[in-house]
Write an enzyme that holds these catalytic residues in place. Structure first.
Site, PDB file in Angstrom:
ATOM      1  N   TYR A 198      -2.412  -1.256  10.385  1.00  0.00           N
ATOM      2  CA  TYR A 198      -2.336  -1.353   8.919  1.00  0.00           C
ATOM      3  C   TYR A 198      -0.992  -0.832   8.414  1.00  0.00           C
ATOM      4  CZ  TYR A 198      -4.083  -1.027   4.082  1.00  0.00           C
ATOM      5  OH  TYR A 198      -4.270  -1.182   2.729  1.00  0.00           O
ATOM      6  N   SER A 227       0.859  -1.188   0.000  1.00  0.00           N
ATOM      7  CA  SER A 227       0.000   0.000   0.000  1.00  0.00           C
ATOM      8  C   SER A 227       0.891   1.233   0.000  1.00  0.00           C
ATOM      9  CB  SER A 227      -0.853  -0.016   1.273  1.00  0.00           C
ATOM     10  OG  SER A 227      -1.500   1.217   1.471  1.00  0.00           O
TER      11      SER A 227
HETATM   12  P1  NAD Z   1     -11.527  -5.979  -0.226  1.00  0.00           P
HETATM   13  O1  NAD Z   1     -12.140  -5.925   1.143  1.00  0.00           O
HETATM   14  O2  NAD Z   1     -12.361  -5.728  -1.412  1.00  0.00           O
HETATM   15  O3  NAD Z   1     -10.782  -7.348  -0.419  1.00  0.00           O
HETATM   16  C1  NAD Z   1     -10.074  -7.981   0.608  1.00  0.00           C
HETATM   17  C2  NAD Z   1     -10.031  -9.453   0.296  1.00  0.00           C
HETATM   18  O4  NAD Z   1      -9.357 -10.118   1.366  1.00  0.00           O
HETATM   19  C3  NAD Z   1     -11.424 -10.063   0.191  1.00  0.00           C
HETATM   20  O5  NAD Z   1     -11.428 -11.004  -0.849  1.00  0.00           O
HETATM   21  C4  NAD Z   1     -11.599 -10.742   1.531  1.00  0.00           C
HETATM   22  O6  NAD Z   1     -12.488 -11.832   1.465  1.00  0.00           O
HETATM   23  C5  NAD Z   1     -10.179 -11.195   1.771  1.00  0.00           C
HETATM   24  N1  NAD Z   1      -9.920 -11.541   3.165  1.00  0.00           N
HETATM   25  C6  NAD Z   1     -10.177 -10.810   4.277  1.00  0.00           C
HETATM   26  N2  NAD Z   1      -9.836 -11.518   5.379  1.00  0.00           N
HETATM   27  C7  NAD Z   1      -9.352 -12.703   4.947  1.00  0.00           C
HETATM   28  C8  NAD Z   1      -8.861 -13.852   5.591  1.00  0.00           C
HETATM   29  N3  NAD Z   1      -8.814 -13.946   6.915  1.00  0.00           N
HETATM   30  N4  NAD Z   1      -8.452 -14.896   4.830  1.00  0.00           N
HETATM   31  C9  NAD Z   1      -8.526 -14.846   3.475  1.00  0.00           C
HETATM   32  N5  NAD Z   1      -8.992 -13.783   2.812  1.00  0.00           N
HETATM   33  C10 NAD Z   1      -9.395 -12.719   3.535  1.00  0.00           C
HETATM   34  O7  NAD Z   1     -10.297  -4.955  -0.152  1.00  0.00           O
HETATM   35  P2  NAD Z   1      -9.283  -4.426  -1.257  1.00  0.00           P
HETATM   36  O8  NAD Z   1      -9.315  -2.966  -1.197  1.00  0.00           O
HETATM   37  O9  NAD Z   1      -9.459  -5.130  -2.546  1.00  0.00           O
HETATM   38  O10 NAD Z   1      -7.894  -4.871  -0.580  1.00  0.00           O
HETATM   39  C11 NAD Z   1      -7.046  -5.845  -1.132  1.00  0.00           C
HETATM   40  C12 NAD Z   1      -5.625  -5.544  -0.694  1.00  0.00           C
HETATM   41  O11 NAD Z   1      -5.233  -4.283  -1.238  1.00  0.00           O
HETATM   42  C13 NAD Z   1      -5.453  -5.440   0.816  1.00  0.00           C
HETATM   43  O12 NAD Z   1      -4.238  -6.029   1.201  1.00  0.00           O
HETATM   44  C14 NAD Z   1      -5.408  -3.945   1.033  1.00  0.00           C
HETATM   45  O13 NAD Z   1      -4.702  -3.610   2.192  1.00  0.00           O
HETATM   46  C15 NAD Z   1      -4.691  -3.491  -0.221  1.00  0.00           C
HETATM   47  N6  NAD Z   1      -4.884  -2.080  -0.548  1.00  0.00           N
HETATM   48  C16 NAD Z   1      -6.102  -1.583  -0.816  1.00  0.00           C
HETATM   49  C17 NAD Z   1      -6.229  -0.233  -1.133  1.00  0.00           C
HETATM   50  C18 NAD Z   1      -7.545   0.385  -1.462  1.00  0.00           C
HETATM   51  O14 NAD Z   1      -7.610   1.617  -1.557  1.00  0.00           O
HETATM   52  N7  NAD Z   1      -8.599  -0.373  -1.663  1.00  0.00           N
HETATM   53  C19 NAD Z   1      -5.102   0.585  -1.150  1.00  0.00           C
HETATM   54  C20 NAD Z   1      -3.873   0.046  -0.871  1.00  0.00           C
HETATM   55  C21 NAD Z   1      -3.770  -1.307  -0.565  1.00  0.00           C
END
Ligand code: NAD
Length: 257
Positions: free
Chosen positions: A152, A139
């Site tokens: 985080y 991130s």
């Molecule tokens: P999201 O909530 O849409 O997806 C998260 C995924 O992780 C889902 O598929 C969920 O089912 C899964 N998950 C959660 N707990 C779990 C567990 N215990 N075991 C297995 N799977 C699990 O969120 P997102 O925004 O797509 O995030 C995905 C990644 O991207 C994360 O690591 C997040 O930190 C990172 N990220 C997101 C953003 C953003 O702005 N959305 C920015 C930077 C980084």
């Protein structure tokens, strides 16, 4: 090197960025293993739909990334792992004094330690097949901090460190390890933060999006899951064979500041 016929395991891929990366890799011809901690009909139907749409093999394997044994079992059950995308992640927004201990532990486990366990299980498989790509979804918070996101930010900085160590331990092999550092992407994870952030800052939804989230993103636009999928695909390409141990920001200029 094309990804056709390669097997990609993407943790946390029944939603958001993980699903976007799975779709892009599948579109490029990779077989994909989707994952989350649930085991619903919709999870398996999603894999079936992706397989059908792109003419590749797609499976859904349930594994809870907060549990070390299940992280390792995911790789074993997949049976192959050329591309490992450590993407599963959760968020909780609160000041350090109020931050619930169980949320700290869950975020460290899911957002950071799971990547250690899956990587440990995947490296021997990659070494055996003679090729591998480890892609950690970190991130902008792996490179910069924000208040109220202690677990985080700590976990994501940890993932960036783990990425560098993985790269050094595989430096003389046809295996690379890199971290993608997205800025804000409008996924369910970000949607879920909006109410808490509204409370913390006493702001409306529109103000949180404009003045808290995108205020750090000079482009004033969310990054998209398709752009992140394209970045993952680049890291799998021959052009990226010497790109290892680094971070690629997809953040509209956030970390330029
Ligand atoms: P999201 O909530 O849409 O997806 C998260 C995924 O992780 C889902 O598929 C969920 O089912 C899964 N998950 C959660 N707990 C779990 C567990 N215990 N075991 C297995 N799977 C699990 O969120 P997102 O925004 O797509 O995030 C995905 C990644 O991207 C994360 O690591 C997040 O930190 C990172 N990220 C997101 C953003 C953003 O702005 N959305 C920015 C930077 C980084």
């Amino acid at each position: 090197m094309s990804v056709t016929g390669k097997t990609a395991i993407i943790t946390g891929s029944n939603s958001g960025i993980g699903l976007g990366i799975a779709e892009e890799l599948a579109k490029a011809g990779a077989n994909v293993v989707l994952n989350s901690f649930t085991d619903n009909d919709e999870d398996h139907a999603l894999a079936a739909r992706i397989g059908k749409d792109h003419g590749i093999e797609a499976r859904y394997i349930k594994a809870d990334m907060s549990k070390p044994d299940e992280c390792r079992a995911l790789v074993e059950q997949a049976g192959a792992c050329d591309i490992l995308v450590n993407n599963a992640g959760i968020q909780h927004v609160a000041g350090i004094e109020e931050f619930p201990m169980e949320k700290w532990d869950a975020i460290i486990a899911i957002n950071m330690s799971s990547a250690f366990h899956t990587t440990a299980a995947a490296l021997p498989v990659m070494r055996k097949s003679g090729w591998g790509r480890v892609i950690n979804v970190a991130s902008a918070h792996g490179l910069r901090a924000s208040p109220f996101k202690s677990a985080y930010v700590a976990a994501k900085h940890g993932v960036v460190g783990l990425t560098k160590v993985t790269a050094l331990e595989t430096a003389q092999e046809p295996i690379t390890a890199n971290a993608i550092c997205p800025g804000y992407v409008l996924t369910p994870l970000v949607e879920a933060q909006i109410p808490d952030t509204m409370k913390e800052y006493d702001m409306s939804r529109e103000d949180v999006i404009k003045n808290v989230m995108l205020t750090r993103q000079p482009s004033k636009e969310f990054a998209t899951v398709e752009q992140l999928g394209g970045t993952a695909l680049y890291l799998c390409s021959d052009a990226a064979a010497q790109v290892t141990g680094t971070t690629i920001s997809v953040d509209g200029g956030w970390t330029a500041m």
